[in-house]
Design a protein around this motif. Structure first.
Motif, PDB file in Angstrom:
ATOM      1  N   ILE A 248      10.345   4.329   3.478  1.00  0.00           N
ATOM      2  CA  ILE A 248      10.226   5.699   2.818  1.00  0.00           C
ATOM      3  C   ILE A 248      10.672   5.328   1.551  1.00  0.00           C
ATOM      4  O   ILE A 248      11.548   4.618   1.112  1.00  0.00           O
ATOM      5  CB  ILE A 248      11.173   6.437   3.429  1.00  0.00           C
ATOM      6  CG1 ILE A 248      10.512   6.814   4.799  1.00  0.00           C
ATOM      7  CG2 ILE A 248      11.054   7.750   2.448  1.00  0.00           C
ATOM      8  CD1 ILE A 248      11.219   8.028   5.649  1.00  0.00           C
ATOM      9  N   THR A 249       9.750   5.719   0.445  1.00  0.00           N
ATOM     10  CA  THR A 249      10.297   5.196  -0.988  1.00  0.00           C
ATOM     11  C   THR A 249      10.558   6.491  -1.839  1.00  0.00           C
ATOM     12  O   THR A 249      11.107   6.407  -2.856  1.00  0.00           O
ATOM     13  CB  THR A 249       9.188   4.538  -1.685  1.00  0.00           C
ATOM     14  OG1 THR A 249       7.977   5.535  -1.396  1.00  0.00           O
ATOM     15  CG2 THR A 249       8.614   3.251  -1.013  1.00  0.00           C
ATOM     16  N   GLY A 250      10.407   7.837  -1.254  1.00  0.00           N
ATOM     17  CA  GLY A 250      11.137   9.127  -1.765  1.00  0.00           C
ATOM     18  C   GLY A 250      10.088  10.269  -1.142  1.00  0.00           C
ATOM     19  O   GLY A 250       9.538  10.227  -0.429  1.00  0.00           O
TER      20      GLY A 250
ATOM     21  N   LEU B 121      -5.457   3.318   8.774  1.00  0.00           N
ATOM     22  CA  LEU B 121      -4.225   4.071   8.557  1.00  0.00           C
ATOM     23  C   LEU B 121      -5.021   5.487   9.033  1.00  0.00           C
ATOM     24  O   LEU B 121      -4.308   6.513   9.679  1.00  0.00           O
ATOM     25  CB  LEU B 121      -3.510   4.077   7.254  1.00  0.00           C
ATOM     26  CG  LEU B 121      -2.617   2.936   7.088  1.00  0.00           C
ATOM     27  CD1 LEU B 121      -2.246   2.956   5.666  1.00  0.00           C
ATOM     28  CD2 LEU B 121      -1.498   3.194   8.017  1.00  0.00           C
ATOM     29  N   TRP B 122      -6.055   5.837   8.252  1.00  0.00           N
ATOM     30  CA  TRP B 122      -6.711   6.979   8.398  1.00  0.00           C
ATOM     31  C   TRP B 122      -7.069   7.262  10.013  1.00  0.00           C
ATOM     32  O   TRP B 122      -6.926   8.350  10.265  1.00  0.00           O
ATOM     33  CB  TRP B 122      -8.210   7.052   7.579  1.00  0.00           C
ATOM     34  CG  TRP B 122      -8.831   8.302   7.702  1.00  0.00           C
ATOM     35  CD1 TRP B 122      -9.769   8.571   8.727  1.00  0.00           C
ATOM     36  CD2 TRP B 122      -8.878   9.603   7.087  1.00  0.00           C
ATOM     37  NE1 TRP B 122     -10.470   9.845   8.618  1.00  0.00           N
ATOM     38  CE2 TRP B 122      -9.850  10.475   7.488  1.00  0.00           C
ATOM     39  CE3 TRP B 122      -7.962   9.937   5.978  1.00  0.00           C
ATOM     40  CZ2 TRP B 122      -9.758  11.716   7.097  1.00  0.00           C
ATOM     41  CZ3 TRP B 122      -8.292  11.058   5.378  1.00  0.00           C
ATOM     42  CH2 TRP B 122      -9.087  11.983   5.826  1.00  0.00           C
TER      43      TRP B 122
ATOM     44  N   LEU C 126       0.913  -1.222   0.119  1.00  0.00           N
ATOM     45  CA  LEU C 126       0.097   0.094  -0.086  1.00  0.00           C
ATOM     46  C   LEU C 126       0.973   1.100  -0.010  1.00  0.00           C
ATOM     47  O   LEU C 126       1.769   1.313   0.842  1.00  0.00           O
ATOM     48  CB  LEU C 126      -0.991  -0.143   1.198  1.00  0.00           C
ATOM     49  CG  LEU C 126      -2.364  -0.412   1.082  1.00  0.00           C
ATOM     50  CD1 LEU C 126      -2.382  -2.095   0.742  1.00  0.00           C
ATOM     51  CD2 LEU C 126      -3.069  -0.364   2.364  1.00  0.00           C
ATOM     52  N   ASP C 127       0.679   2.172  -0.929  1.00  0.00           N
ATOM     53  CA  ASP C 127       1.310   3.385  -1.066  1.00  0.00           C
ATOM     54  C   ASP C 127       0.673   4.524  -0.420  1.00  0.00           C
ATOM     55  O   ASP C 127      -0.736   4.799  -0.687  1.00  0.00           O
ATOM     56  CB  ASP C 127       1.734   3.670  -2.571  1.00  0.00           C
ATOM     57  CG  ASP C 127       2.542   2.738  -2.980  1.00  0.00           C
ATOM     58  OD1 ASP C 127       3.569   2.150  -2.620  1.00  0.00           O
ATOM     59  OD2 ASP C 127       2.220   2.357  -4.284  1.00  0.00           O
ATOM     60  N   PHE C 128       1.226   5.258   0.490  1.00  0.00           N
ATOM     61  CA  PHE C 128       0.679   6.615   0.727  1.00  0.00           C
ATOM     62  C   PHE C 128       1.825   7.813   1.045  1.00  0.00           C
ATOM     63  O   PHE C 128       2.782   7.412   0.984  1.00  0.00           O
ATOM     64  CB  PHE C 128       0.027   6.361   2.171  1.00  0.00           C
ATOM     65  CG  PHE C 128       0.755   5.798   3.364  1.00  0.00           C
ATOM     66  CD1 PHE C 128       1.343   6.853   4.353  1.00  0.00           C
ATOM     67  CD2 PHE C 128       1.107   4.537   3.432  1.00  0.00           C
ATOM     68  CE1 PHE C 128       2.132   6.257   5.475  1.00  0.00           C
ATOM     69  CE2 PHE C 128       2.091   4.125   4.487  1.00  0.00           C
ATOM     70  CZ  PHE C 128       2.572   4.910   5.513  1.00  0.00           C
TER      71      PHE C 128
ATOM     72  N   VAL D 143       5.637   3.105   1.728  1.00  0.00           N
ATOM     73  CA  VAL D 143       5.015   1.712   1.142  1.00  0.00           C
ATOM     74  C   VAL D 143       4.937   0.888   2.420  1.00  0.00           C
ATOM     75  O   VAL D 143       5.864   0.841   3.204  1.00  0.00           O
ATOM     76  CB  VAL D 143       5.631   1.129   0.028  1.00  0.00           C
ATOM     77  CG1 VAL D 143       7.368   0.715   0.553  1.00  0.00           C
ATOM     78  CG2 VAL D 143       5.047  -0.113  -0.475  1.00  0.00           C
ATOM     79  N   LEU D 144       3.681   0.659   2.803  1.00  0.00           N
ATOM     80  CA  LEU D 144       3.332  -0.372   3.691  1.00  0.00           C
ATOM     81  C   LEU D 144       3.227  -1.642   3.243  1.00  0.00           C
ATOM     82  O   LEU D 144       2.381  -1.986   2.232  1.00  0.00           O
ATOM     83  CB  LEU D 144       2.026   0.332   4.562  1.00  0.00           C
ATOM     84  CG  LEU D 144       1.528  -0.720   5.557  1.00  0.00           C
ATOM     85  CD1 LEU D 144       2.638  -0.678   6.755  1.00  0.00           C
ATOM     86  CD2 LEU D 144       0.281  -0.095   6.162  1.00  0.00           C
TER      87      LEU D 144
END
Length: 450
Positions: free
Chosen positions: A383-385, A417-418, A344-346, A394-395
């Motif tokens: 952390i991806t960026g 997450l929210w 999951l990306d956030f 990314v989780l």
């Protein structure tokens, strides 16, 4: 044997059969109209039927209660009991009539129980036919089977089988050594019906036995079940050919030529059949696997000889040809095991502490049902960026039941997450744009300069 008694034509056979029917009918009429024990037997039969009906009324509630208490019985036994309960009057009548017939055979003259014996035989045959006919699922075939067997039972009870068989055997077509009679066709139809029913029952019994064996993989279970089905139905086909009188060696060349022609015309069908055998043997997919093929995502419901049934989460069932599973790229989410990792990306604001964000995300995903934790299945967050307006993460987490769906678990994790970010004061940024309106004079001057 006297040559004058041998029928010389089909007309003679028909006349002999009609004479036999007339003789038996005349005898039955005499049994009814002649005063004496013949009429007494009719009265006894009516009395037995009334007694059987009375016994049904008195005992049916007890039989119902006793049947409902048999919770551990298999389904076929319970279905048989239901069929008997629906024909309880006939069951009692059969028992009473045979009991009375046997008693009268020993205590009085046999002729005084002749009619009772005929009715008892017919009633027993009708009861047996009604129970056996339930094995034939097709309604039309079941009715044909019932009527055919009832007619045959009636002929047996009236001792007319020889006359009818002789007449039907005389209605025939002879081509060389081949002799096809109406009697042979009827025997073949009856034999095929019985063998097909037995083949279906045997195939289902074999499938249940294979499915209960944990030492055999699901793919091999399907392959063995299909092999048994082919053998049984192939034996039925050969038996039908032999019953009709065809010589198998004589049609070998013809069947070979027809097979070559069919092979050219049914290349796709043959390709799917061979692909199905390959799939079953290499065990690349099996019932229960979760696969993705193009835009289709679902789990395998059944492996067929020509296609594979794939059921999606929205209830649609796709019948995918076996050849497509061999020639195209297939994602099997549960080939070696059922563990599936989801990503999951956030993103969060630059003002939020990344260490806190990662810890909060991992804690939130662990609280979601179906998410695994511990060992190599421990959720992680990286952390991806650094994006234009957020720090990107990314989780990654694991589940062990992809058949229950992937979109729903992703939605539950996003919702967790929210809630967690709201409690910790972590913000989720979104791109913002600033629009500046220039004065009108500046716009005209800019246009003139251009």
């Amino acid at each position: 044997m006297n040559q004058d008694l041998i029928p010389s034509s089909l007309t003679d056979l028909y006349n002999n059969m009609v004479a036999g029917f007339s003789s038996e009918l005349q005898e039955l009429v005499e049994l009814v109209v002649t005063p004496g024990w013949r009429q007494y037997q009719l009265v006894i039969i009516l009395f037995l039927w009334a007694l059987a009906f009375l016994l049904k009324v008195l005992t049916q509630p007890r039989w119902d209660a006793w049947t409902r208490a048999r919770t551990g019985w298999p389904k076929w036994r319970l279905r048989t009991m239901v069929q008997l309960m629906q024909r309880l009057t006939l069951v009692y009548f059969v028992l009473l009539s045979w009991l009375l017939y046997l008693v009268m055979q020993h205590v009085t003259w046999p002729s005084r129980s002749y009619l009772i014996g005929i009715i008892a035989t017919l009633a027993t045959a009708w009861l047996a036919i009604a129970l056996v006919a339930r094995l034939v699922r097709n309604r039309t075939l079941r009715r044909i089977f019932k009527w055919a067997m009832w007619v045959y039972a009636t002929l047996v009870a009236l001792n007319l089988t020889d006359d009818v068989a002789e007449f039907l055997d005389g209605v025939a077509i002879s081509v060389g050594d081949l002799h096809i009679s109406l009697l042979g066709i009827l025997k073949a139809i009856l034999l095929i019906g019985v063998l097909l029913t037995l083949a279906r029952i045997g195939t289902r019994a074999a499938e249940r036995g294979l499915q209960s064996n944990d030492d055999i993989t699901p793919s091999m279970q399907v392959l063995l079940a299909k092999g048994i089905q082919v053998l049984l139905y192939g034996a039925v086909f050969l038996a039908a050919i032999r019953t009709l009188g065809f010589d198998l060696t004589g049609i070998a060349l013809l069947s070979g030529a027809i097979g070559v022609g069919i092979g050219f015309g049914l290349q796709k069908v043959v390709s799917n059949l061979i692909s199905g055998i390959i799939i079953l043997m290499d065990r690349s997919i099996k019932p229960g696997d979760v696969i993705s093929l193009g835009d289709t995502f679902g789990w395998i419901n059944a492996l067929g000889a020509r296609y594979v049934s794939v059921v999606t989460r929205d209830g649609r069932e796709y019948l995918i040809p076996n050849e497509d599973l061999i020639t195209n790229q297939v994602v099997n989410w549960s080939h070696s095991d059922k563990f599936v990792r989801l990503d999951l990306d956030f993103g969060t604001s630059y003002e939020d502490d990344p260490h806190k964000v990662r810890a909060t995300a991992i804690r939130a995903v662990k609280a979601v049902t179906r998410v695994l934790s511990g060992g190599k299945h421990e959720p992680v967050c990286h952390i991806t960026g650094f994006g234009d307006s957020s720090v990107d993460y990314v989780l990654r987490f694991w589940i062990s039941d992809p058949t229950k769906g992937l979109t729903n678990i992703r939605g539950n994790v996003y919702l967790a997450l929210w809630d967690a970010f709201q409690d910790e004061g972590i913000s989720i940024p979104f791109p913002q744009r600033e629009v500046r309106l220039l004065p009108e004079n500046a716009n005209m001057q800019q246009i003139a300069e251009e």
